[in-house]
Design a protein around this motif. Structure first.
Motif, mmCIF file in Angstrom:
data_model
loop_
_atom_site.group_PDB
_atom_site.id
_atom_site.type_symbol
_atom_site.label_atom_id
_atom_site.label_comp_id
_atom_site.label_asym_id
_atom_site.label_seq_id
_atom_site.Cartn_x
_atom_site.Cartn_y
_atom_site.Cartn_z
ATOM 1 N N ALA A 51 0.838 -1.200 0.000
ATOM 2 C CA ALA A 51 0.000 0.000 0.000
ATOM 3 C C ALA A 51 0.874 1.250 0.000
ATOM 4 C CB ALA A 51 -0.901 -0.004 1.232
ATOM 5 N N LEU A 58 -2.754 0.559 -4.061
ATOM 6 C CA LEU A 58 -1.888 -0.580 -3.775
ATOM 7 C C LEU A 58 -1.312 -1.116 -5.072
ATOM 8 C CD1 LEU A 58 -4.822 -1.084 -1.988
ATOM 9 C CD2 LEU A 58 -3.173 -2.453 -0.709
ATOM 10 N N ALA A 75 -8.031 1.279 -2.980
ATOM 11 C CA ALA A 75 -8.294 0.665 -1.675
ATOM 12 C C ALA A 75 -9.771 0.731 -1.280
ATOM 13 C CB ALA A 75 -7.448 1.339 -0.600
ATOM 14 N N THR A 100 0.096 -6.500 3.421
ATOM 15 C CA THR A 100 0.298 -5.075 3.663
ATOM 16 C C THR A 100 -0.886 -4.504 4.427
ATOM 17 O OG1 THR A 100 0.978 -2.983 2.590
ATOM 18 C CG2 THR A 100 -0.796 -4.210 1.533
ATOM 19 N N GLU A 133 -3.346 -1.307 4.859
ATOM 20 C CA GLU A 133 -3.795 -0.158 4.077
ATOM 21 C C GLU A 133 -4.460 0.834 5.031
ATOM 22 O OE1 GLU A 133 -4.745 2.677 1.934
ATOM 23 O OE2 GLU A 133 -6.571 1.702 2.702
ATOM 24 N N TRP A 170 -4.363 -6.514 3.396
ATOM 25 C CA TRP A 170 -4.404 -7.182 2.095
ATOM 26 C C TRP A 170 -3.358 -8.298 2.081
ATOM 27 C CZ3 TRP A 170 -6.622 -4.839 -2.729
ATOM 28 C CH2 TRP A 170 -7.518 -3.809 -2.441
#
Length: 379
Positions: free
Chosen positions: A76, A82, A98, A357, A359, A366
């Motif tokens: 992100a 992303l 996102a 990651t 966000e 994610w």
């Protein structure tokens, strides 16, 4: 006087009747609204008050497979976009919004190498990415460049016949690659110093760390490490980095100014990934030992705990209270309290979860499943 009393009672009873009717209508309306066990995108945005991440429960929001994709990682930019990196199996990077969780771009890893003096178009193999602080550019490591020496592979058996590869820079404004930077052989992880002036790249088959000046777009140092370096974090001083040497079972402390490195910690089998929090505590996944380790900024061990099978990448929440680790060999992701390393939750993911990651604009997590999808969870 009696007439006044009677009138008061009548008005009071009429008011109660009207209030009861209003309550009944409100109740009827609320039961007609659709309910769902999964929060909507709007419920996962910064418009809603956010609880501390270590007090919440992860819930599955979505599974994304459009592409097709084979994501090695997902990262992100902190601003609502992303990037997923699909290596040599798809030769693409894919970009996502996102909030809507929609695919916004699919970009080929083909590019011209004229930036590094080679007038030839080649394909890369996107592995990992790091975004600049402003969220406008992503540096993406390329496992290999096609038709440039021997085929790259993780055992490095072809030795020096494997040629140096590159990092591409993606521009969010241009929606294209705008820089090519030559680094070492089989570059894996990429990181930026906090001031964004130096790009660091772990060169798997060179056993080294490339240091790139982002202003001149040139490699200024190649610092020797040990067998198969991968994960990287940098301290706030913009001068100290820690790098994992996976096959040597070591973590190196690197002085970026002098180019000197030293073993900071001997670890269990195959230390892979590092993240750092705002207080400069370091967190390490040890893939072969199924272990998560917490250290201070001097690499002194503060705590250890067991993870799932084969922990790979991890990420940390915006509030620094939770860690999220993907367990590659059991198709799960684990959530840990960052202060204590107590396991808070384990959720099912797609097959072969390898990247992850956090966000921050939607407070979502994610997960990149190497088998061909992205999972999205609430924090």
């Amino acid at each position: 006087m009696n007439k006044i009393w009677v009138l008061t009672v009548v008005l009071f009873l009429a008011g109660c009747s009207q209030t009861d009717q209003t309550h009944e209508k409100t109740a009827e309306t609320s039961t007609e609204q659709p309910t769902t066990e999964t929060p909507t995108t709007e419920e996962a945005t910064t418009e809603q008050p956010q609880k501390a991440s270590n007090t919440t429960t992860m819930k599955h929001l979505d599974n994304l497979a459009e592409g097709p994709i084979t994501p090695k990682s997902v990262v992100a930019n902190g601003k609502g976009q992303l990037i997923a990196n699909n290596m040599m199996y798809q030769h693409t990077v894919t970009l996502y919004d996102a909030k809507s969780r929609k695919l916004t771009q699919k970009l080929s890893d083909k590019t011209d190498l004229s930036d590094i003096g080679i007038h030839k178009e080649v394909s890369g193999a996107p592995v990992e990415a790091v975004w600049t602080k402003d969220g406008q550019y992503a540096y993406v490591s390329q496992y290999q460049l096609t038709d440039m020496g021997a085929e790259a592979e993780d055992e490095c058996v072809a030795g020096n016949a494997i040629q140096p590869s590159a990092v591409y820079r993606y521009s969010l404004k241009d929606k294209d690659w705008d820089q090519v930077i030559q680094v070492g052989r089989v570059p894996k992880y990429v990181a930026l110093t906090p001031d964004n002036k130096q790009l660091l790249v772990s060169n798997w088959c060179d056993k080294s760390l490339s240091v790139v000046d982002t202003a001149t777009v040139k490699e200024t140092k190649k610092i020797p490490l040990n067998s198969m370096p991968r994960g990287i974090v940098t301290l706030k001083d913009n001068n100290t980095a820690y790098v994992t040497a996976m096959f040597a079972n070591e973590i190196y402390r690197v002085n970026l100014k002098t180019g000197k490195s030293e073993v900071a910690l001997k670890t269990g089998n195959r230390p892979r990934h590092l993240v750092i929090d705002d207080q400069e505590n370091l967190y390490l996944t040890v893939a072969g030992a199924n272990e998560l380790v917490k250290m201070d900024h001097n690499a002194k061990v503060l705590a250890r705990t067991q993870t799932g099978q084969e922990p790979r990448s991890m990420t940390i929440s915006q509030d620094n209270k939770s860690l999220y680790v993907v367990n590659y060999n059991e198709d799960t992701a684990s959530k840990f309290d960052a202060a204590t390393l107590i396991t808070l939750q384990k959720v099912q993911t797609g097959h072969m979860p390898i990247g992850i990651t956090y966000e921050p604009t939607t407070h979502t997590v994610w997960v990149a499943n190497y088998s061909g999808s992205l999972d999205v969870f609430t924090q």
